[in-house]
Design an enzyme around this catalytic site. Structure first.
Site, short mmCIF file in Angstrom:
data_model
loop_
_atom_site.label_atom_id
_atom_site.label_comp_id
_atom_site.label_asym_id
_atom_site.label_seq_id
_atom_site.Cartn_x
_atom_site.Cartn_y
_atom_site.Cartn_z
N SER A 349 -1.44 -1.41 3.45
CA SER A 349 -1.64 -1.25 2.02
C SER A 349 -0.32 -0.91 1.32
O SER A 349 0.65 -1.66 1.43
CB SER A 349 -2.74 -0.21 1.76
OG SER A 349 -3.22 -0.31 0.45
N ASP A 469 -10.84 -8.63 2.27
CA ASP A 469 -10.15 -7.53 1.59
C ASP A 469 -10.11 -7.82 0.10
O ASP A 469 -9.32 -8.63 -0.37
CB ASP A 469 -8.73 -7.39 2.15
CG ASP A 469 -8.03 -6.13 1.66
OD1 ASP A 469 -8.54 -5.51 0.70
OD2 ASP A 469 -7.00 -5.76 2.24
N HIS A 499 -10.24 -4.02 4.16
CA HIS A 499 -8.93 -3.37 4.04
C HIS A 499 -8.75 -2.41 5.22
O HIS A 499 -8.80 -1.18 5.06
CB HIS A 499 -8.89 -2.64 2.70
CG HIS A 499 -7.54 -2.21 2.26
ND1 HIS A 499 -6.53 -3.09 1.94
CD2 HIS A 499 -7.01 -0.97 2.07
CE1 HIS A 499 -5.46 -2.42 1.56
NE2 HIS A 499 -5.72 -1.13 1.64
#
Length: 760
Positions: A349, A469, A499
């Site tokens: 991320s 995601d 994610h």
């Protein structure tokens, strides 16, 4: 379980025998296959003074234990080898399987018995994963088969866990960055947490650039969240212009301070278990949060190249090009005399995002990045096609909200007292610059777009990304991966999850593949390892990974949507509007069940549809007013078994990342029946219908041709499946929640779904 083994390096007989001998296996090319197998098995039981006992607990045949077999005159056969190999890997006869042959086929077992190749089979078996999720050799080393001598030991081109994690050095340095982001007249200092094994050899470094790691301010974050309930603004017609601006660091001076010995220490920092895995294998770990975080100075600039520079300065320090101090008092400097200067960044991320940004600087010393679920354009994270568009699961968030979350200097009361007034001034400037009112691309977002500098990347690149995601959406990796220079080594793992990390999956040897790559790049090991450029998780069945050549094909198939005129009403009743705003998940459920305001088209497929790339909706549309937003989702619709998007734990703490160090669970995506699966989605302000730079008027009740690109994906639909197209306006998870009274009309007879098709 199913094997998808990408990490094993095919090895010659001579090399296999040599590596086995180095591990202490007393095998002899002159001995029979049976004798060598017995010797190997007895070595596995190094904890036992008498190996007869554990050997008797294995079976060689359904009616004979292994000890009896090796004491007999019977010859070694494929059936015996396979049965023993399965047990050595932790599979239990009568529990995990009854018929070995059928079970081996189900597993896609990578070793095929040949009596003349027994040494190579044993070598391969050691590099093969056990039921627990560890390779057999890693499992043996974790039990103490090799001593922790703080030196490198390799097997099949990978480093083994022989560094003592009970005697780690934990220290803190403060790197001077060529920045003054808070404009206080002082160069920013960047706190660096270092964890490294004791070693006489220079160590490579895994660096996690994590703005979260020094703490997060959830209270400030929540106060800063924006209300999504607002009318869609009618924008003036115009052209947007931006310019490429090189980031220019400030000048720094060579440091003449004495070398300090007494460094700040720490006892614990929240670590990333993939880093832990490599820490036990001779790779130093460093955690850096960058400007504007607790222990560092400066302002949280959030995504621009000033923030990237604060991480780059640390790589420069590891290579002797920047100064670090023992403390904020700056009385002594400290050098990275323990480091070999080669760095790989890790993290998911925001962490992976910083890795991408760093790579685009072309900084010397950055040999490789492992970037998971990474952003390549911050505009595409918080905006889409001229719309404010929240990341999945986080309605109301924007980049200045993220600044509040990660500006952890305010968690230190003294820093808050001294610097909060200036911080609020800079934060307000950031809030104005991101232009939440229009949702348009501008210079602020252009300065946070790493794609324009992708040509400068020279390190090896590994990306992982979930095709489910909807936080960091698949377009982020699609665009950066396809923009990478052809001159570099690049790899992409596309999984079917959301994610999430993928290093502890049962179905793929990601961890071991990274070990082989890092030994090549950071330790200079000539291991001849070759990893496919792209590996995709098949969505049609469990635990199946396949090589792919490209992400995005030029071959297309046009699917007609029908002949009707469909009306999409934007307005909801007050109670329904409030309910959906209170719980966007309720809206999603209603949308997928056909209950929310929408136009719905179901397409029954007459043949397989292997999607690879960016689906485009080409629509003939008109709006009843001079504004309009268009949302679309594509579903694989109808009850059948599909992969879930969130990994579940199969075993608790079965993976040992060293020798009794940093255990973690083995996980996998479940395969179970459900009613639908989102394939892709997309959103557009109809004033941006031609391109991102052009703001156009929307004529009332006049037909417009709109091309809405959806999130790229690779997804295989089969003959007889139903492809559902949902067209609507407001999305309560992602877009602004405009409840004004307008409607869109779609002419299906002049509309198509344009699908990129994978070649055979």
């Amino acid at each position: 379980m199913r094997y998808n083994q990408f990490s094993y390096i095919p090895t010659s007989l001579e090399r296999a025998a040599e590596e086995l001998k180095e591990l202490g296996f007393d095998l002899d090319l002159q001995k029979t296959a049976k004798a060598n197998l017995e010797s190997f098995l007895r070595k596995l039981f190094f904890h036992y003074p008498d190996s007869d006992y554990p050997l008797s607990h294995l079976i060689a045949k359904n009616d004979m234990d292994a000890l009896s077999f090796f004491q007999s005159e019977q010859e070694l056969s494929k059936e015996v080898f396979d049965l023993l190999a399965l047990q050595v890997l932790g599979f239990i006869p009568g529990v995990d399987f009854t018929e070995a042959d059928a079970f081996l086929d189900k597993l896609a077992f990578p070793i095929h018995f040949d009596e003349t190749e027994i040494i190579k089979h044993i070598h391969h078996l050691l590099a093969t994963r056990c039921k627990s999720g560890m390779t057999l050799i890693d499992d043996l080393v974790s039990q103490g088969m090799l001593t922790m001598d703080n030196d490198y030991h390799f097997f099949n081109g990978k480093s083994l866990a022989t560094f003592d994690t009970s005697q780690l050095i934990r220290e803190v340095v403060y790197v001077e960055a060529p920045l003054d982001t808070d404009q206080d007249g002082q160069l920013d200092l960047i706190k660096v947490n270092i964890i490294r094994p004791q070693s006489q050899k220079p160590l490579p470094t895994l660096m996690t650039p994590s703005p979260y790691h020094q703490g997060i301010n959830e209270v400030a974050n929540d106060k800063k969240l924006y209300r999504m309930e607002k009318e869609l603004v009618v924008k003036k017609r115009r052209q947007i212009t931006v310019e490429d601006r090189d980031f220019i660091p400030l000048e720094t001076q060579p440091c003449k301070l004495p070398i300090g010995q007494n460094l700040e220490s720490f006892s614990y920092i929240n670590s990333y278990s993939l880093n832990d895995y490599f820490l036990a294998r001779g790779f130093a770990n460093i955690y850096v949060s960058g400007v504007g975080t607790a222990g560092s100075t400066g302002f949280m600039t959030s995504g621009d190249y000033a923030q990237i520079e604060s991480f780059k300065a640390v790589i420069d320090w590891l290579n002797g090009r920047a100064t670090a101090y023992t403390s904020h008092s700056k009385t002594h400097q400290v050098r990275a005399d323990w480091a070999n200067g080669l760095v790989c960044t890790t993290g998911k991320s925001y962490l992976g995002t910083m890795s991408t940004g760093l790579a685009t600087t072309g900084v010397d010393g950055l040999a490789m990045i492992i970037a998971e679920s990474a952003i390549s354009s911050w505009y595409n994270y918080y905006r889409e096609n001229g719309l404010v568009c929240s990341p999945g699961g986080y309605p109301g968030e924007d980049l200045d909200v993220l600044t509040e979350l990660t500006y952890s200097r305010n968690l230190l009361a003294g820093d808050y007292l001294r610097h909060n007034d200036r911080y609020q001034e800079l934060l307000n400037q950031q809030s104005q610059a991101l232009d939440r009112q229009s949702g348009d691309y501008n210079q602020f977002w252009h300065d946070r777009n790493y794609l324009k500098n992708a040509h400068q990347i020279k390190c090896d690149v590994v990306y992982t990304h979930g095709l489910q995601d909807w936080n960091v959406k698949p377009r982020q990796v699609y665009e950066i991966f396809n923009a990478l220079p052809s001159t570099i080594n690049k790899h992409l793992f596309l999984h079917q999850g959301e994610h999430v990390y993928m290093h502890n999956r049962q179905s793929i040897d990601f961890r071991e593949s990274m070990n082989a790559l890092l030994c090549q790049k950071l330790l200079g090991l000539a291991n001849d390892f070759s990893l496919p450029e792209m590996i995709w998780q098949d969505n049609t069945c469990p635990q199946n990974w396949q090589e792919r050549k490209v992400f995005g094909t030029s071959t297309i198939k046009e699917l007609d949507l029908g002949q009707e005129l469909l009306l999409i009403d934007n307005h909801y009743g007050e109670d329904e509007f409030k309910a959906y705003g209170k719980d966007f998940r309720a809206f999603k459920a209603a949308l997928f069940e056909g209950k929310a305001n929408q136009a719905l088209v179901d397409i029954l497929l007459e043949e397989d549809l292997p999607i690879n790339g960016e689906i485009v909706l080409q629509l003939k549309v008109k709006s009843s007013e001079n504004k309009g937003l268009l949302s679309a989702q594509i579903l694989d619709y109808g009850k059948k078994k599909r992969l879930g998007d969130l990994p579940i734990a199969l075993t608790q703490s079965s993976i040992d990342n060293g020798q009794n160090f940093s255990r973690e669970s083995l996980k996998e995506l479940p395969f179970r029946e459900d009613s639908y699966r989102v394939i892709s989605k997309g959103f557009m302000n109809l004033q941006n219908r031609n391109n991102l730079s052009s703001i156009e008027t929307i004529p009332n009740n006049k037909w417009m041709t709109v091309r809405l690109p959806l999130q790229p994906t690779i997804y295989h639909l089969e003959k007889g499946d139903t492809l559902r197209v949902i067209l609507y306006t407001t999305d309560f998870e992602h877009t602004v929640r405009d409840n004004s009274n307008y409607a869109l009309t779609i002419d299906l007879s002049q509309s198509q779904l344009i699908v990129p098709i994978a070649s055979n």
